[in-house]
Motif scaffolding. Structure first.
Motif, PDB file in Angstrom:
ATOM      1  N   ARG A  87       0.835  -1.205   0.000  1.00  0.00           N
ATOM      2  CA  ARG A  87       0.000   0.000   0.000  1.00  0.00           C
ATOM      3  C   ARG A  87       0.872   1.258   0.000  1.00  0.00           C
ATOM      4  NH1 ARG A  87      -1.505   3.066   3.979  1.00  0.00           N
ATOM      5  NH2 ARG A  87      -0.959   1.581   5.599  1.00  0.00           N
ATOM      6  N   VAL A  88       1.891   1.274   0.843  1.00  0.00           N
ATOM      7  CA  VAL A  88       2.773   2.442   0.933  1.00  0.00           C
ATOM      8  C   VAL A  88       3.559   2.610  -0.368  1.00  0.00           C
ATOM      9  CG1 VAL A  88       4.793   3.395   2.114  1.00  0.00           C
ATOM     10  CG2 VAL A  88       2.902   2.440   3.441  1.00  0.00           C
ATOM     11  N   ALA A  89       4.075   1.522  -0.922  1.00  0.00           N
ATOM     12  CA  ALA A  89       4.851   1.584  -2.164  1.00  0.00           C
ATOM     13  C   ALA A  89       4.024   2.166  -3.305  1.00  0.00           C
ATOM     14  CB  ALA A  89       5.368   0.197  -2.543  1.00  0.00           C
ATOM     15  N   ALA A  90       2.725   1.897  -3.317  1.00  0.00           N
ATOM     16  CA  ALA A  90       1.849   2.349  -4.395  1.00  0.00           C
ATOM     17  C   ALA A  90       1.297   3.758  -4.196  1.00  0.00           C
ATOM     18  CB  ALA A  90       0.683   1.365  -4.558  1.00  0.00           C
ATOM     19  N   MET A  91       1.512   4.337  -3.010  1.00  0.00           N
ATOM     20  CA  MET A  91       1.004   5.693  -2.765  1.00  0.00           C
ATOM     21  C   MET A  91       1.659   6.667  -3.729  1.00  0.00           C
ATOM     22  SD  MET A  91       0.783   5.668   1.443  1.00  0.00           S
ATOM     23  CE  MET A  91       1.430   7.277   1.550  1.00  0.00           C
ATOM     24  N   LYS A  92       0.865   7.560  -4.269  1.00  0.00           N
ATOM     25  CA  LYS A  92       1.372   8.530  -5.237  1.00  0.00           C
ATOM     26  C   LYS A  92       1.838   9.794  -4.524  1.00  0.00           C
ATOM     27  CE  LYS A  92      -1.096   6.870  -9.235  1.00  0.00           C
ATOM     28  NZ  LYS A  92       0.000   6.077  -9.691  1.00  0.00           N
ATOM     29  N   LEU A  93       2.983  10.279  -4.977  1.00  0.00           N
ATOM     30  CA  LEU A  93       3.529  11.509  -4.416  1.00  0.00           C
ATOM     31  C   LEU A  93       2.557  12.667  -4.631  1.00  0.00           C
ATOM     32  CD1 LEU A  93       6.063  12.383  -2.894  1.00  0.00           C
ATOM     33  CD2 LEU A  93       7.044  13.054  -5.077  1.00  0.00           C
ATOM     34  N   SER A  94       1.799  12.617  -5.717  1.00  0.00           N
ATOM     35  CA  SER A  94       0.831  13.681  -6.005  1.00  0.00           C
ATOM     36  C   SER A  94      -0.282  13.735  -4.956  1.00  0.00           C
ATOM     37  CB  SER A  94       0.220  13.486  -7.397  1.00  0.00           C
ATOM     38  OG  SER A  94      -0.437  12.242  -7.481  1.00  0.00           O
ATOM     39  N   THR A  95      -0.501  12.644  -4.245  1.00  0.00           N
ATOM     40  CA  THR A  95      -1.482  12.613  -3.171  1.00  0.00           C
ATOM     41  C   THR A  95      -0.852  13.041  -1.852  1.00  0.00           C
ATOM     42  OG1 THR A  95      -2.648  10.801  -4.257  1.00  0.00           O
ATOM     43  CG2 THR A  95      -3.102  11.123  -1.917  1.00  0.00           C
ATOM     44  N   VAL A  96       0.357  12.565  -1.590  1.00  0.00           N
ATOM     45  CA  VAL A  96       1.014  12.797  -0.302  1.00  0.00           C
ATOM     46  C   VAL A  96       1.582  14.208  -0.184  1.00  0.00           C
ATOM     47  CG1 VAL A  96       2.871  12.028   1.222  1.00  0.00           C
ATOM     48  CG2 VAL A  96       1.549  10.353  -0.082  1.00  0.00           C
ATOM     49  N   TYR A  97       2.206  14.712  -1.239  1.00  0.00           N
ATOM     50  CA  TYR A  97       2.893  15.999  -1.176  1.00  0.00           C
ATOM     51  C   TYR A  97       1.983  17.144  -0.705  1.00  0.00           C
ATOM     52  CZ  TYR A  97       5.806  19.966  -2.533  1.00  0.00           C
ATOM     53  OH  TYR A  97       6.521  21.132  -2.530  1.00  0.00           O
ATOM     54  N   PRO A  98       0.764  17.300  -1.270  1.00  0.00           N
ATOM     55  CA  PRO A  98      -0.098  18.391  -0.773  1.00  0.00           C
ATOM     56  C   PRO A  98      -0.429  18.248   0.714  1.00  0.00           C
ATOM     57  CG  PRO A  98      -0.961  17.509  -2.831  1.00  0.00           C
ATOM     58  CD  PRO A  98       0.147  16.595  -2.407  1.00  0.00           C
ATOM     59  N   LEU A  99      -0.526  17.025   1.208  1.00  0.00           N
ATOM     60  CA  LEU A  99      -0.781  16.813   2.634  1.00  0.00           C
ATOM     61  C   LEU A  99       0.412  17.272   3.475  1.00  0.00           C
ATOM     62  CD1 LEU A  99      -2.376  13.247   2.412  1.00  0.00           C
ATOM     63  CD2 LEU A  99      -3.564  15.441   2.601  1.00  0.00           C
ATOM     64  N   LEU A 100       1.618  17.009   2.974  1.00  0.00           N
ATOM     65  CA  LEU A 100       2.824  17.457   3.676  1.00  0.00           C
ATOM     66  C   LEU A 100       2.899  18.978   3.688  1.00  0.00           C
ATOM     67  CD1 LEU A 100       5.452  14.911   2.263  1.00  0.00           C
ATOM     68  CD2 LEU A 100       4.164  14.773   4.412  1.00  0.00           C
ATOM     69  N   VAL A 101       2.580  19.596   2.538  1.00  0.00           N
ATOM     70  CA  VAL A 101       2.583  21.058   2.451  1.00  0.00           C
ATOM     71  C   VAL A 101       1.584  21.637   3.454  1.00  0.00           C
ATOM     72  CG1 VAL A 101       2.043  23.045   0.979  1.00  0.00           C
ATOM     73  CG2 VAL A 101       3.358  21.136   0.043  1.00  0.00           C
ATOM     74  N   ASN A 102       0.373  21.099   3.479  1.00  0.00           N
ATOM     75  CA  ASN A 102      -0.648  21.591   4.416  1.00  0.00           C
ATOM     76  C   ASN A 102      -0.186  21.455   5.859  1.00  0.00           C
ATOM     77  OD1 ASN A 102      -2.450  22.331   2.431  1.00  0.00           O
ATOM     78  ND2 ASN A 102      -3.581  20.405   2.495  1.00  0.00           N
ATOM     79  N   LYS A 103       0.436  20.331   6.177  1.00  0.00           N
ATOM     80  CA  LYS A 103       0.887  20.094   7.549  1.00  0.00           C
ATOM     81  C   LYS A 103       1.892  21.153   7.987  1.00  0.00           C
ATOM     82  CE  LYS A 103       2.892  16.623  10.571  1.00  0.00           C
ATOM     83  NZ  LYS A 103       3.148  15.202  10.747  1.00  0.00           N
ATOM     84  N   VAL A 104       2.897  21.413   7.158  1.00  0.00           N
ATOM     85  CA  VAL A 104       3.921  22.376   7.568  1.00  0.00           C
ATOM     86  C   VAL A 104       3.395  23.806   7.531  1.00  0.00           C
ATOM     87  CG1 VAL A 104       5.836  20.847   6.954  1.00  0.00           C
ATOM     88  CG2 VAL A 104       5.082  22.558   5.303  1.00  0.00           C
ATOM     89  N   GLU A 105       2.543  24.132   6.553  1.00  0.00           N
ATOM     90  CA  GLU A 105       2.003  25.497   6.472  1.00  0.00           C
ATOM     91  C   GLU A 105       1.065  25.809   7.634  1.00  0.00           C
ATOM     92  OE1 GLU A 105       0.445  25.903   2.464  1.00  0.00           O
ATOM     93  OE2 GLU A 105       2.411  26.547   1.709  1.00  0.00           O
TER      94      GLU A 105
END
Length: 120
Positions: A10-28
């Motif tokens: 599941r983790v290997a198949a996660m798309k960066l396009s899905t995760v990256y905006p979540l990381l941006v939101n978290k830090v912002e």
């Protein structure tokens, strides 16, 4: 620490396009910037800001992203607990790299100084 096979897939198949905006939101949300996030990702993976953007646009999976990365030689200095698991005890190389990133993002969001985050 061993990670079960289903979680690894599941983790290997996660798309960066899905995760990256979540990381941006978290830090912002915590008063940090996208540029600081990109600096952390660059330090860990060797990708520059343009390459990170391309990886996001190309819907690269986590497995592909970390396979193409040049992991920072100081990455093993990243220690601590993420989601109840000690990063340094994770056996699967991909999962450990994912947790390295999680740990760095957590430190950024918690307001830690960049020099300490980047282990310099």
């Amino acid at each position: 620490m061993k990670t079960d096979e289903r979680t690894l897939k599941r983790v290997a198949a996660m798309k960066l396009s899905t995760v990256y905006p979540l990381l941006v939101n978290k830090v912002e949300r915590k008063g940090r910037t996208r540029a600081e996030l990109d600096e952390v990702i660059t330090w860990l993976t060797g990708f520059n800001e343009d390459e990170i953007g391309r990886q996001v646009r190309d819907e690269t999976t986590y497995e592909e992203f970390f396979a193409a990365a040049s992991l920072n030689p100081n990455a093993p200095l990243i220690t601590g607990v993420v989601c109840g698991v000690r990063v340094e005890e994770i056996e699967d190389p991909l999962m450990q790299k994912v947790r390295y990133l999680d740990k760095l993002v957590d430190e950024l969001a918690k307001g830690r100084k960049m020099e300490k985050i980047l282990r310099s």
